[in-house]
Scaffold this motif. Structure first.
Motif, mmCIF file in Angstrom:
data_model
loop_
_atom_site.group_PDB
_atom_site.id
_atom_site.type_symbol
_atom_site.label_atom_id
_atom_site.label_comp_id
_atom_site.label_asym_id
_atom_site.label_seq_id
_atom_site.Cartn_x
_atom_site.Cartn_y
_atom_site.Cartn_z
ATOM 1 N N ALA A 171 0.787 -1.234 0.000
ATOM 2 C CA ALA A 171 0.000 0.000 0.000
ATOM 3 C C ALA A 171 0.824 1.292 0.000
ATOM 4 N N GLY A 172 0.773 2.043 1.102
ATOM 5 C CA GLY A 172 1.454 3.341 1.169
ATOM 6 C C GLY A 172 2.947 3.249 0.874
ATOM 7 N N TYR A 173 3.569 2.190 1.355
ATOM 8 C CA TYR A 173 5.005 2.002 1.096
ATOM 9 C C TYR A 173 5.269 1.893 -0.413
ATOM 10 N N ALA B 254 2.533 6.502 11.455
ATOM 11 C CA ALA B 254 3.246 5.403 12.120
ATOM 12 C C ALA B 254 4.265 4.765 11.175
ATOM 13 N N PHE B 255 3.941 4.727 9.886
ATOM 14 C CA PHE B 255 4.875 4.155 8.902
ATOM 15 C C PHE B 255 5.969 5.154 8.501
ATOM 16 N N LYS B 256 5.885 6.372 9.034
ATOM 17 C CA LYS B 256 6.815 7.456 8.679
ATOM 18 C C LYS B 256 6.743 7.816 7.199
ATOM 19 N N LEU B 257 5.555 7.659 6.610
ATOM 20 C CA LEU B 257 5.385 8.012 5.200
ATOM 21 C C LEU B 257 4.828 9.426 5.054
ATOM 22 N N ILE B 258 4.401 10.007 6.169
ATOM 23 C CA ILE B 258 4.019 11.423 6.192
ATOM 24 C C ILE B 258 4.707 12.062 7.405
ATOM 25 N N ASP B 259 4.644 13.404 7.468
ATOM 26 C CA ASP B 259 5.363 14.089 8.537
ATOM 27 C C ASP B 259 4.499 14.533 9.705
ATOM 28 N N LYS B 306 14.496 12.083 2.730
ATOM 29 C CA LYS B 306 13.281 11.598 3.398
ATOM 30 C C LYS B 306 12.578 10.550 2.547
ATOM 31 N N PHE B 307 12.333 10.880 1.293
ATOM 32 C CA PHE B 307 11.620 9.930 0.428
ATOM 33 C C PHE B 307 12.500 8.718 0.092
ATOM 34 N N ALA B 308 13.810 8.963 -0.025
ATOM 35 C CA ALA B 308 14.709 7.854 -0.378
ATOM 36 C C ALA B 308 14.776 6.806 0.726
ATOM 37 N N SER B 309 14.437 7.212 1.946
ATOM 38 C CA SER B 309 14.528 6.241 3.045
ATOM 39 C C SER B 309 13.213 5.485 3.261
ATOM 40 N N MET B 310 12.210 5.747 2.438
ATOM 41 C CA MET B 310 10.914 5.086 2.641
ATOM 42 C C MET B 310 10.922 3.669 2.065
#
Lengths: 279, 316
Positions: A171-173, B254-259, B306-310
């Motif tokens: 999903a989001g990932y 929680a997934f650290k996909l937003i700030d 930030k995005f590269a670490s997702m």
């Protein structure tokens, strides 16, 4: 039991029929031409009679492009975790295990560094047979590492795409892998290192909406399905049949989004010629 | 139009209104009963909104009364000069943008725009932009960069439009280009998911130094309905799909996909539009203050990092 049954809708091709590189002695192309698989292999997996480009994966592309099939793989050890604990009709973990078993691959992309006609380069290649070539964290990371390697060693980059898009089970990932790969390409572009994107059949969704369309050169194999939305979605949106040839490589070239279409048998030569000009 | 879980609250509110009217009409003191109902309403609201399922939040994100991009712009910006067109094909009505002033600071404000009634929805193409929408957005962002003005994007879309012309004009290329170009913008970029954040169509204007979500917005790779259709091969599993995808603001943080998360008033953004707009305004100003302290190079580097670490993966 009624004599009339409704046709099932949606994706109806059983996974077992979504074969990649052909196995067995003989191969039959969609137009019905039959060819010996050994001959097919020596012909870059293109059927000589109807020029059909058989769907192949990283194993075959590496063999076609890298001199003597010699290459050093990048981040081969990466494998998908299950960050969401995702489950639909089957747990994602199970799906991954089955796909690994079936394909012998760790995920839907591989990356490697090697030589092509004596020219050093980095190639990342997607494997459609692994969950539809879908991009989750591993595909994103492998593409990112391939770009990092190209950047660190100032080597040209080739990415071969073949994917239905982002992997829903992450999903989001998965969505953020579009951003991640594009971020890395922005850096590569700044450094003036050439990036060729080869789009093969099919390249849609999140992969076409990120790195696959961001090449300095966007090229494709003949007849490849290329688009943002898949044809089924577009058909449902407009409520009528799609024009003939819609979303083929030829259509996309005609509309200005590809530099050229290349026959797989000429791929290595054409890429070499182009990259030599940029040296 | 009320959502299922809004009905019991609305019923009590109707009862309260009737009681108040009766009290005034008949000149009787019903203050005790009124206070009791008011307490009941408050308790029920807290009870309801504290334990919303993920699917219920998706429903709230699409609420017909929910504030849209232009509602926020109206409230936030004292001056707003809307700018049109991608300079190539046409003006996409599903994507709006222009310069606006918030508290004396000029911002470039951009976002997908939905319509509120049938005619308006069609006019706005349900907030689903075509390639020219993404190209218009990029044009405006470059304009902001040229004049050194920070950018705020408002994300609210069920997806990029999947039509024939969209394909002909390169929907994939338009989105991909925005992703890459937004990383290199030298001005601060703040992205706020105010409603629906569906897939590449949302991400196409959501590469920022800070990506924030409203409490009841959702953001993921696909809508729960389409996820259900593809993975379950039926439209009937949208609730399960929403649970499985974990697309809420809390999940994404929680997934650290937003700030960060912007809290909504009790009952959702539509329950108190002035309050949510005020919160959004303050958040934008505070975030901008923070980002303005960094140099352009620092911002770009941090944005990329930030995005590269997702992503989450294992090794064999």
């Amino acid at each position: 039991m009624s004599w009339f049954t409704r046709q099932p809708k949606g994706i109806t091709t059983p996974t077992s029929e979504k074969k990649d590189a052909p196995e067995g002695l003989w191969y039959k192309t969609p137009s019905g031409k039959i060819i010996q698989t050994r001959e097919l292999r020596s012909n870059c997996y293109v059927s000589p009679e109807d020029n059909y480009h058989v769907k192949i994966g990283s194993r075959e592309y590496f063999e076609i492009l890298f001199d003597d099939n010699q290459f050093t793989e990048i981040a081969a050890e990466l494998t998908s975790a299950d960050p969401l604990g995702f489950s639909d009709t089957k747990p994602y973990r199970q799906r991954l295990a089955d796909s690994r078993q079936k394909t012998g691959l760790n995920d839907a992309a591989r990356a490697a560094q090697g030589q092509m006609n004596g020219l050093d380069l980095v190639i990342a290649c997607m494997d459609f047979e692994f969950i539809g070539g879908s991009m989750g964290s591993v595909v994103g990371e492998k593409v990112a590492r391939a770009i990092d390697t190209a950047l660190a060693n100032r080597l040209p980059l080739l990415i071969i795409s073949r994917s239905g898009g982002a992997r829903m089970m992450e999903a989001g990932y998965s969505l953020m892998q579009l951003a991640k790969t594009s971020a890395k390409l922005a850096k590569l572009g700044e450094a003036g290192i050439p990036y060729i994107s080869l789009l093969t059949d099919p390249t849609t969704g999140g992969v076409s909406a990120s790195f696959a369309m961001l090449g300095d050169f966007n090229i494709a194999e003949p007849g490849a399905l290329i688009g943002f939305a898949g044809p089924r979605v577009v058909r449902e949106t407009i409520g009528k049949d799609l024009p003939k040839g819609f979303q083929t490589a030829e259509f996309v070239l005609e509309h200005g989004f590809l530099d050229f279409i290349v026959d797989r048998r000429q791929l290595k030569t054409r890429l070499t010629t182009l990259l030599k000009m940029l040296k | 139009m009320l959502l299922d879980f809004e009905k019991p609250i609305a019923d009590l509110e109707t009862k309260l209104a009737e009681m108040k009217k009766a009290a005034t009409d008949n000149q009787i003191d019903m203050s005790v009963s009124i206070a009791t109902i008011e307490e009941q309403i408050q308790a029920l609201k807290i009870e309801t909104y504290r334990k919303l399922t993920r699917w219920q939040r998706v429903q709230l994100s699409r609420h017909v009364d929910r504030p849209y991009t232009l509602d926020y712009i109206d409230y936030l910006a004292t001056d707003f000069v809307e700018l049109h067109g991608d300079r190539t094909v046409r003006d996409d009505k599903a994507m709006v943008g222009g310069f606006g002033t918030i508290d004396g600071q000029t911002f470039m404000l951009i976002g997908q725009q939905k319509g509120r009634n049938t005619k308006d929805r069609q006019f706005r193409n349900f907030g689903m932009a075509n390639p020219e929408g993404y190209r218009k957005a990029l044009r405006l962002m470059k304009l902001a960069e040229k004049f050194n003005k920070p950018i705020v994007t408002f994300i609210d879309t069920p997806g990029a439009f999947p039509g024939i012309e969209a394909e002909e004009r390169g929907q994939a290329e338009a989105i991909a280009r925005n992703l890459r170009e937004m990383f290199m913008l030298r001005v601060p970029v703040i992205c706020i998911i105010i409603g629906e954040g569906a897939s590449g169509g949302a991400l196409g204007i959501a590469i920022g130094d800070r990506v924030l979500m409203l409490e009841n917005a959702w953001y993921s790779v696909i809508s729960p309905e389409n996820c259900s259709a593809i993975l379950w091969r039926s439209w009937n599993y949208k609730e399960q799909a929403a649970e499985a995808m974990k697309p809420t603001a809390t999940d994404m943080l929680a997934f650290k996909l937003i700030d960060g998360i912007i809290d909504e008033p009790l009952g959702g953004a539509h329950a108190n539009k002035a309050a949510i707009a005020q919160t959004v305004k303050q958040t934008i100003l505070d975030t901008y203050q923070e980002l303005a302290k960094l140099t352009p190079d620092e911002r770009i580097e941090q944005r990329i990092q930030k995005f590269a670490s997702m992503g989450v993966y294992a090794t064999v």
